[in-house]
Enzyme design. Sequence first.
Site, PDB file in Angstrom:
ATOM      1  N   ASP A 179       0.816  -1.216   0.000  1.00  0.00           N
ATOM      2  CA  ASP A 179       0.000   0.000   0.000  1.00  0.00           C
ATOM      3  C   ASP A 179       0.850   1.267   0.000  1.00  0.00           C
ATOM      4  O   ASP A 179       0.304   2.368   0.029  1.00  0.00           O
ATOM      5  CB  ASP A 179      -0.942   0.005   1.214  1.00  0.00           C
ATOM      6  CG  ASP A 179      -2.404  -0.008   0.791  1.00  0.00           C
ATOM      7  OD1 ASP A 179      -2.684  -0.303  -0.387  1.00  0.00           O
ATOM      8  OD2 ASP A 179      -3.270   0.271   1.641  1.00  0.00           O
ATOM      9  N   ASP A 342     -10.281  -6.043  12.456  1.00  0.00           N
ATOM     10  CA  ASP A 342     -10.180  -7.440  12.863  1.00  0.00           C
ATOM     11  C   ASP A 342     -11.331  -7.857  13.775  1.00  0.00           C
ATOM     12  O   ASP A 342     -12.012  -8.855  13.529  1.00  0.00           O
ATOM     13  CB  ASP A 342      -8.827  -7.694  13.530  1.00  0.00           C
ATOM     14  CG  ASP A 342      -8.387  -6.564  14.456  1.00  0.00           C
ATOM     15  OD1 ASP A 342      -9.248  -5.746  14.845  1.00  0.00           O
ATOM     16  OD2 ASP A 342      -7.197  -6.501  14.808  1.00  0.00           O
TER      17      ASP A 342
END
Length: 761
Positions: A179, A342
Amino acid sequence: MLQNKNGKLQALTRWSMIAAWTVVAVLLLAAISVRLDLQAQYILGGGIVVLMVVLRRFGYVTRFRVFFLIMSAFLLLRYLWWRSFYTLGYNGLPDFIFMMLLYAAEVYGVTIALLSFFVNVQPLNRESVPLDYDPQRLPHVDVLIPTYNEPTDLLEVTLRAALDMRYPTSHLKVYLLDDGGTLQKRTQASPEKAAEAQQRHIDLQALAARHGGHYLTREKNLHAKAGNVNEGLQHCHGDLVLILDADHVPTVDFLEKTVGFFQQDPKLYLVQTPHFFINPDPVEKNLNMFGRMPQENEMFYAVIQRGLDFWDGAYFCGSAAVLRRSHLDEVGGIGGVSITEDAETAMKLHACGYRSAYLNEPLISGLQPETFASFIVQRLRWAQGMVQLFLLKNVFATKGLSIAQKLCYFSNTFYWFFSYARVMLLVAPMAYLVFRLRFYNANIAEFFAYGLPAMLGAILTSDYLFGRYRWTLISELYEMLQALFSLQAILMVIRNPRAPSFHVTPKGEHMEEDTISHLAGPFYVIYLMVVATLGVGIWRAFHANGHLDVILSAIGWNLLNLIILNACIGVLYERRQRRSTPRVPTDMTAEVMTSDGEPLSCRVVDISSGGAQLQFHILQAHQIVKELDRLHVFNRALNHQSIVPIAVRNIFPAPDPSYVIAGVQFTDRSVAGLSETVALSSGDSQRWTEYREHRNQPRGIIKSIWLIIALGSVHAGGQYVLFFKGLGMYLKRRLVTPLLSSHFFASLPYKVKRIYESLIS
């Protein structure tokens, strides 16, 4: 069949536990409200505390674990009943407002304690399931390593270790998800930053190709890590997905110990393993406690996750976890509503009826932030993300979750409001001593009858549940360090739950010299306020016409806050950090060959992927001057003898004068050479288990409190010396030097000037 039997047995045990706790809750609600006179309450509260001490002292607490937790819960609930119905009252608007603010903090504390008792009532101990290598049953695994701005050499170690995991290469693919080299980054307005992103794009492509991995990037940096992983999922099609942070180096047996769970249980969506760190956080580093006390995350990974696992509530922690791809696709991939993607993903998958498992074995070695500023960046992201989940994903309205799972997720998210409670407990004694705000309509004898037993019971219970992994007052230290910053961040989330953005935690940082953290300012202000308040309290104690017992109690409360703040001040004095790759202690017998072929026996005392420290007997010191050529050592991860080319970088005395230490660098940076040294330094899960066990040792309540006092005194003392030295230099530069050059000084008699100069020299 065995898995189904175990699952049914665990479910039966779980439902039995829920039924038992329901009965206990009903009985407690009936018993906590029984009104007793003060003497009887002293006997009741004191008797329960004594019984808890006896159970611990004589080793019966394990057998009567639930009974022990029930007694502690009873003391807390009885205190809360008394606090709610006998101490709240209107004594004027300022007093009432502060009374209710403090009461809310106490309700929070009791709620979190009770949830903790529930979550950790019966922590589950799982063992790894053997892997079935039958090609018809062996899942294909995709390893995803998302990266943003981490150094290339750090990524290379993780990539190499992932490729070297023991698993058939036909069923394993490793992807580097970049990224930091996206099209958006490579075409940004700043020419320097665009060129940097372009170079990163080229370097990581070459890195992946060199090692046999796959490089992926995307057009735009949308939805941070969650978006990066979801984009990567579009390009891979394995049955299972292993997600690794850029600095999380897996051991060679990671997949061997985790994939078998999925072969036995088709409803399983997750196997999570601990995040095990090999470098110190700011508290450990700046207080010189690394390796000498349990790490801060150990309470969660060694106890709480196992407790959650009992209730089928163990959740995804973003890395060091294997997920079933089909189940992940069913919920649209990694969640992106909150910045703690998460936990959000885990909640959705649990709500779909899928199960999770937690394996309490360290199968990765990672890096945690070492500067206080980076530590705060990480913790603010966690706090904001979990509060986002609390606000945006009403766990009690989420369909599909069991009652136990709802309580587990509520506990996980509600905990992060600790900053409010911590600030209120810091401010309360100062508000009483300075402004005489009344937040209790009770005398000290009543508090000692109800409040003191509840506090002692909570301390005893916390030490029983977590004492091996979290020493007394260490939690308070970590929470105090975060509270002043996270409270503001949480209030921002409450105002706009969708406002927070994802910030990557810096890793592998360097510090060339000791320095005071630039975030230390608020702590100095609070510290001075507490010290000044102590002065006010002492003055009031000597001039009190009444309520002396309350004044002395507030002074004692303030002193406890000062002890914790003193340790905080010590943490804020940042120690230098020059080594980017941490070395971990080890003890391996080895042999070194010199350039002329002469063998020398030695021991490897610490190691990293880049080098090691070798201990030689002092009689061999003259031989070390020769150029050392190769290190021969048994590589337990690969089960063979490793031959590693080395170069000596420094030689220095060992702590034991009978020995000498040689610092060596591993010089073979080829793919094969790196594969050997990474496995040698980071591939052995047994080493991490042994190292973890060595760090996680109980200390006891009294010794732990004394440790905090001693650490604060020693390490904050050094900062005081530095502060006053700097103040002296500042005053000399701004006041003394101008005075020496003034006409007034020149007109003084010679002897007076000499005396003055000798005093300031």
